[in-house]
Design a protein around this motif. Structure first.
Motif, PDB file in Angstrom:
ATOM      1  N   ALA A   1       0.814  -1.216   0.000  1.00 29.32           N
ATOM      2  CA  ALA A   1       0.000   0.000   0.000  1.00 29.32           C
ATOM      3  C   ALA A   1       0.846   1.265   0.000  1.00 29.32           C
TER       4      ALA A   1
ATOM      5  N   LYS B   1      -8.615   0.207   4.802  1.00 30.74           N
ATOM      6  CA  LYS B   1      -8.162   0.912   3.598  1.00 30.74           C
ATOM      7  C   LYS B   1      -6.760   0.458   3.192  1.00 30.74           C
TER       8      LYS B   1
ATOM      9  N   GLU C   1      -1.849  -4.620  -8.242  1.00 30.22           N
ATOM     10  CA  GLU C   1      -2.366  -4.752  -9.604  1.00 30.22           C
ATOM     11  C   GLU C   1      -1.989  -3.552 -10.466  1.00 30.22           C
ATOM     12  N   THR C   2      -1.972  -2.361  -9.864  1.00 30.59           N
ATOM     13  CA  THR C   2      -1.537  -1.177 -10.607  1.00 30.59           C
ATOM     14  C   THR C   2      -0.073  -1.309 -11.011  1.00 30.59           C
TER      15      THR C   2
ATOM     16  N   ASP D   1     -12.103  -7.200   6.278  1.00 28.01           N
ATOM     17  CA  ASP D   1     -12.232  -6.280   5.148  1.00 28.01           C
ATOM     18  C   ASP D   1     -13.493  -5.424   5.218  1.00 28.01           C
TER      19      ASP D   1
ATOM     20  N   GLU E   1      -7.243  -2.831   1.368  1.00 26.15           N
ATOM     21  CA  GLU E   1      -7.767  -2.612   0.019  1.00 26.15           C
ATOM     22  C   GLU E   1      -6.709  -2.008  -0.890  1.00 26.15           C
ATOM     23  N   ALA E   2      -5.952  -1.036  -0.353  1.00 28.39           N
ATOM     24  CA  ALA E   2      -4.943  -0.352  -1.166  1.00 28.39           C
ATOM     25  C   ALA E   2      -3.812  -1.278  -1.572  1.00 28.39           C
ATOM     26  N   SER E   3      -3.471  -2.222  -0.702  1.00 28.99           N
ATOM     27  CA  SER E   3      -2.397  -3.147  -1.013  1.00 28.99           C
ATOM     28  C   SER E   3      -2.722  -3.973  -2.254  1.00 28.99           C
ATOM     29  N   ALA E   4      -3.908  -4.565  -2.267  1.00 28.82           N
ATOM     30  CA  ALA E   4      -4.321  -5.364  -3.423  1.00 28.82           C
ATOM     31  C   ALA E   4      -4.397  -4.512  -4.682  1.00 28.82           C
ATOM     32  N   LYS E   5      -4.949  -3.318  -4.538  1.00 30.30           N
ATOM     33  CA  LYS E   5      -5.092  -2.424  -5.685  1.00 30.30           C
ATOM     34  C   LYS E   5      -3.730  -1.990  -6.215  1.00 30.30           C
ATOM     35  N   ASP E   6      -2.821  -1.629  -5.319  1.00 38.42           N
ATOM     36  CA  ASP E   6      -1.515  -1.124  -5.757  1.00 38.42           C
ATOM     37  C   ASP E   6      -0.665  -2.209  -6.400  1.00 38.42           C
TER      38      ASP E   6
END
Length: 381
Positions: A218, A279, A289-290, A356, A282-287
Motif C-alpha cells: 500500500a 483501507k 495490480e496497478t 475487510d 484494500e490499497a495493497s491489493a489495488k496497488d
C-alpha cells in the motif's frame, strides 16, 4: 488561548462569536506525515467526517505539511499539533514497551493462517496497549500524549530495484527496514539492513542507497513508490507494521477536553483504527495490480525462502526478548511476550470474517477494547 507547561494549547473554537444558538466546534490540529491520497490519509479523512457529523469536534488535518513522520511524535509532545499519527519505532527507547508487540508481528504470518495481518495487529496493539500494558501508557504519558488505538498494515513485501527470487538474490542487497526483527531477517539471509525514515525511501531507492524496501504494498501509493519499484516479491518478510498510534492526542489537550469530548474521541477512534486498517488492506491489493499493469514484475516467494523465514521467526523469539530486556530495560519480558502471542492467536480468530469490513471491524474493536476504557479516568493521571 490557554497554556499548559509553557506550551500553547492550540484547541481553537470555531464558531460565529456572539450569535445565539450557534454550536461551538472544537478543532484539533492533526498531523500525519503522509501525502494526500493514501490509505492512511484517506482513513483519517473518513474518521474526521464522522467526527464532525456525530460530535462538535473536528480535525484540521495537515498532510505532510506541518510535521513529517519522524517529527510527529515530538511535535505532538510539544504541542505543535494537538494530535497525530505516531510511528513508534522511530523512537526505540521512548516507546520501547509499544515496540515490543510491534516487533513480534512476523508471528502473524507464521503458524495458523490469517486473511489480514493488519487487522490482527490492529486488534493486538489496541488491546495490549489500552487494556493490558500499564508500562506502555506510562511511556506515552512521559511523552505528553495519550494513545487512542493502533492500526496494522498488510503483510510486508519486498519493493525492489532488482529481483528477489531466491535466498541467493538477497545476499549483498541493501534492504531498508523499519523494524529490528525484519532487519535481522535480512542480515540472517545475507542482506544488509538500512534504517531510514519512510519519507526518505523514494530518494534512497532512486539513488541506489537501498536495493529493496521491506514495506506493505500500500505504500506504493502512500509514498509514491511506483516510479522507483521494478520488482515486488510477495510474502517476504511477512508480518505487519503495527508500531503506530493512529490517534495520539497531546496530553494537555486531552485533559483540557470535557469528559464528553474524551468519550467521543474514544468511541470514534475505534472507527479510525478500523477504517485505516481496512483501507490499507484494500490499497495493497489495488496497488499490486496497478504496479503489475505498469510493468512491475510480481514475484511469488519461493518455498525455500518461506521455510527460512519460518525458521528465523522461531529463533528470533529469544533475540527479541533479550534485546528488549537488556537494551531497553523492559521488565517481565517473558510474561509480556507470552501474552502478546496469546493476543495474536485470539485476534486471528476474531478478525477472520470481518477483516475487510470497516463497520464490522469498528464494532469488534469497540466491543473488545474501546468500550472497556473509561473516558473519565483514561490518561487523566
Amino acid at each position: 488561548m490557554k497554556t499548559y507547561k509553557g506550551l500553547a494549547l492550540s484547541v481553537s473554537l470555531v464558531c460565529a462569536m456572539g450569535l445565539p444558538g450557534t454550536l461551538q466546534a472544537e478543532t484539533l490540529r492533526y498531523a500525519i506525515g503522509f501525502p494526500p491520497g493514501g490509505a492512511a490519509t484517506e482513513g483519517v479523512g473518513e474518521f474526521n467526517e464522522r467526527l464532525k457529523a456525530e460530535t462538535d469536534l473536528e480535525l484540521k488535518v495537515y498532510e505532510l505539511s506541518l510535521l513529517d513522520l519522524k517529527e510527529t511524535p515530538p511535535g505532538v509532545r510539544d504541542g505543535m499539533a494537538d494530535a497525530g499519527y505516531i510511528i513508534t519505532p522511530y523512537y526505540p527507547a521512548e516507546f520501547s514497551e509499544t515496540n515490543l508487540p510491534s516487533n513480534m508481528s512476523m508471528l502473524v504470518t507464521t503458524g495458523s493462517s490469517t486473511k489480514s495481518s493488519g487487522a490482527v495487529m490492529a486488534g493486538v496493539m489496541s488491546e495490549y496497549v489500552m487494556l493490558h500494558c500499564d508500562d506502555c501508557r506510562q511511556q506515552y504519558t512521559a511523552q505528553n500524549q495519550v494513545y487512542l488505538g493502533g492500526i496494522g498494515t498488510p503483510e510486508y513485501v519486498q519493493l525492489c530495484t532488482a529481483p528477489v527470487r531466491s535466498i541467493e538474490d538477497i545476499k549483498g542487497k541493501k534492504m531498508r527496514s523499519s523494524m529490528d526483527s525484519m532487519g535481522r531477517w535480512a542480515e540472517k539471509l545475507g542482506g544488509t539492513k538500512v534504517s531510514l525514515p519512510a519519507n526518505d525511501i523514494y530518494e534512497a531507492m532512486s539513488q541506489g542507497v537501498v536495493d529493496c524496501t521491506m514495506i506493505s504494498a500500500a505504500e506504493l501509493g502512500n509514498l509514491q513508490l511506483f516510479d522507483v519499484t521494478r520488482y515486488i516479491t510477495l510474502g517476504l518478510p511477512g508480518g505487519s507494521f503495527a508500531g503506530v498510534g493512529a490517534m495520539n492526542v497531546n496530553l494537555d489537550t486531552w485533559r483540557a477536553l470535557s469528559a464528553e469530548h474524551r468519550a467521543d474521541l474514544l468511541r470514534l477512534s475505534a472507527f479510525n483504527s478500523a477504517v485505516i486498517t481496512v483501507k490499507y488492506h484494500e490499497a495493497s491489493a489495488k496497488d499490486i495490480e496497478t504496479a503489475r499493469a505498469n510493468g512491475t514484475e510480481i514475484i511469488e516467494a519461493p518455498a525455500d525462502l518461506i521455510q527460512a523465514t519460518e525458521e528465523f521467526v522461531r529463533e528470533d523469539a529469544a533475540v527479541i526478548k533479550a534485546s528488549f530486556q537488556d537494551d531497553y530495560g523492559l521488565e517481565d519480558v517473558d510474561v509480556k511476550y507470552d501474552l502478546i502471542v496469546e493476543l495474536i492467536e485470539k485476534w486471528k480468530g476474531l478478525t477472520a470474517e470481518v477483516y475487510d469490513d470497516k463497520e464490522a471491524m469498528t464494532d469488534l474493536l469497540w466491543t473488545e477494547v474501546f468500550s472497556k476504557v473509561d473516558a473519565e479516568t483514561y490518561g487523566m493521571k
